[in-house]
Design an enzyme around this catalytic site. Sequence first.
Site, PDB file in Angstrom:
ATOM      1  N   LYS A  75       0.855  -1.197   0.000  1.00  0.00           N
ATOM      2  CA  LYS A  75       0.000   0.000   0.000  1.00  0.00           C
ATOM      3  C   LYS A  75       0.888   1.243   0.000  1.00  0.00           C
ATOM      4  CE  LYS A  75      -3.938   2.046   2.486  1.00  0.00           C
ATOM      5  NZ  LYS A  75      -4.866   1.904   3.624  1.00  0.00           N
ATOM      6  N   SER A 150      -9.783   1.953   2.544  1.00  0.00           N
ATOM      7  CA  SER A 150      -8.902   2.681   1.677  1.00  0.00           C
ATOM      8  C   SER A 150      -7.850   1.810   0.980  1.00  0.00           C
ATOM      9  CB  SER A 150      -8.172   3.775   2.473  1.00  0.00           C
ATOM     10  OG  SER A 150      -7.364   3.211   3.484  1.00  0.00           O
ATOM     11  N   SER A 174     -10.011  -0.327   6.773  1.00  0.00           N
ATOM     12  CA  SER A 174      -9.408  -0.225   5.443  1.00  0.00           C
ATOM     13  C   SER A 174      -8.689  -1.458   4.931  1.00  0.00           C
ATOM     14  CB  SER A 174      -8.438   0.954   5.395  1.00  0.00           C
ATOM     15  OG  SER A 174      -9.173   2.125   5.217  1.00  0.00           O
TER      16      SER A 174
HETATM   17  N1  GLN Z   1     -13.310   4.212   5.783  1.00  0.00           N
HETATM   18  C1  GLN Z   1     -12.736   4.629   7.032  1.00  0.00           C
HETATM   19  C2  GLN Z   1     -12.394   6.084   6.978  1.00  0.00           C
HETATM   20  O1  GLN Z   1     -12.642   6.669   5.989  1.00  0.00           O
HETATM   21  C3  GLN Z   1     -11.559   3.777   7.370  1.00  0.00           C
HETATM   22  C4  GLN Z   1     -10.304   4.238   6.773  1.00  0.00           C
HETATM   23  C5  GLN Z   1      -9.115   3.410   7.180  1.00  0.00           C
HETATM   24  O2  GLN Z   1      -9.264   2.388   7.837  1.00  0.00           O
HETATM   25  N2  GLN Z   1      -7.949   3.899   6.833  1.00  0.00           N
HETATM   26  O3  GLN Z   1     -11.872   6.647   7.886  1.00  0.00           O
END
Ligand code: GLN
Length: 487
Positions: A75, A150, A174
């Site tokens: 990532k 994400s 994410s």
């Molecule tokens: N979708 C969640 C957010 O927007 C989780 C994001 C993440 O885990 N980095 O914060």
Amino acid sequence: MDITELTVHELQEKLENKELTITDITKAYVNRIDKKEKDVQAFVTTLKDEALEEAKELESKETDGDFVGIPIGIKDNICTKGIKTTCSSRMLENFVSPYDATVIEKIKKENMINLGKLNMDEFAMGGSTEYSYFKKTRNPWNLNKVPGGSSGGSAAAVASRMVPWALGSDTGGSIRQPSSFCGVVGLKPTYGLISRYGLVAFASSLDQIGPITKDVYDSAMLLNIIAGYDKRDTTSSNVEKKDYTKALKNDVKGLKIGVPKEFFGEGINEEVKESLENAIKVYKELGAEVEEFSLDIAKYSLATYYIIACAEASSNLGRFDGIRYGYRAKEFKDLKDLYRKSRSEGFGPEVKRRIILGTYVLSSGYYDAYYKKAQQVRTLVMNEFNKAFQKYDVLLTPTSPTVAFDIGSKSNNPLEMYLADICTVSVNIAGLPGISIPCGVDKENMPIGMQLIGDKFQEEKILNAAYTFEQKIKFRENHRPDEKEEG
Ligand code: GLN
């Protein structure tokens, strides 16, 4: 045999038997990237030539290690020395880290081959990978759908077989949610088990790196590699090193599974619910004891998460000022103007939204009403989970209330995007381990994910529960992305 169909443990076996060489494997993945990347758009940076070069080099010398020559994708918020780490942001478009994250040091020590850096929502804020500055990654099961986020690039790359496994990060879901949307296995380890050194911070008290893999065995293997104490991360826990593959017993007899009923209520899609109910039946048949219970506090998790995550983000992202590193505006009047323009031009709308929200909840007039209150509720959430784990070994929920949604359907409605995180965020708030594994598909052949949550540092229990289920339903053997739709 299509090499890219194999799991990492199968690749290892074939390497050992000399049925395959490192170059065979690397070439197969490079070819696969050439074929699929134009549709899936999972990478920010590909390292195809570098990977082939490395494969040759590794073959020319005797190298010890269990994972020599195994490819991996990373990532793009995990720092890699000499290779861009962009966080899918204009702010870091040309940023090259001068050092490796601890997890990268660990995979380098194993002599794995980095195939590239994977797309994500900007600074890991989002749940669809549509908030990347560079491109929208598409779901390999249906190119009109999002891959989740994400870590959408990581999950889509594994699902489309452009990498055999990948690293993601999870602040509020994410790793788990994109894994669920793409029909792969995603593990968010206990807070503190994996070093965050070199992970670009979003919300430091919630962030955790973890594996995204084709199956549970690979997940346990990658966890073995990346877990461990690191003195450079002050929140790293000094816990005993384990071999997580030893926990995979293919047996859940007597395992106590708690099902929090709040995760099956309003807003959960009917087909998701049905699939999860089926999974519960499977566990019962396998000899587990399944019981419904109430985790009432969960209804406050989403609000708590968004206050804490934004507060920490607003503080962490203060370092991007146009002076030290990252984007700098071309024209400015004075120092303040340089800050303002660099940040205005360098950050995208979702990141700005969170910085503004976070700054607000931390401001002197509102600190007590929002930030402090959220921290208090966080303690209550932890207490409720502690109570649950006095009774149950593992908790079972959906990973996401729906399957992957259409590209563009939520990107202009931040609140709706936030609501999609309802099943995953409480796990981060409480610092617990959680795994998402595929448990079925809906009528349109889109994968459905099941989440198993464990007590702190009880990764072995959720991995074994996941493994036993996987052996029984054989998701990978029975369901696959419809290649016809890609072209
Ligand atoms: N979708 C969640 C957010 O927007 C989780 C994001 C993440 O885990 N980095 O914060």
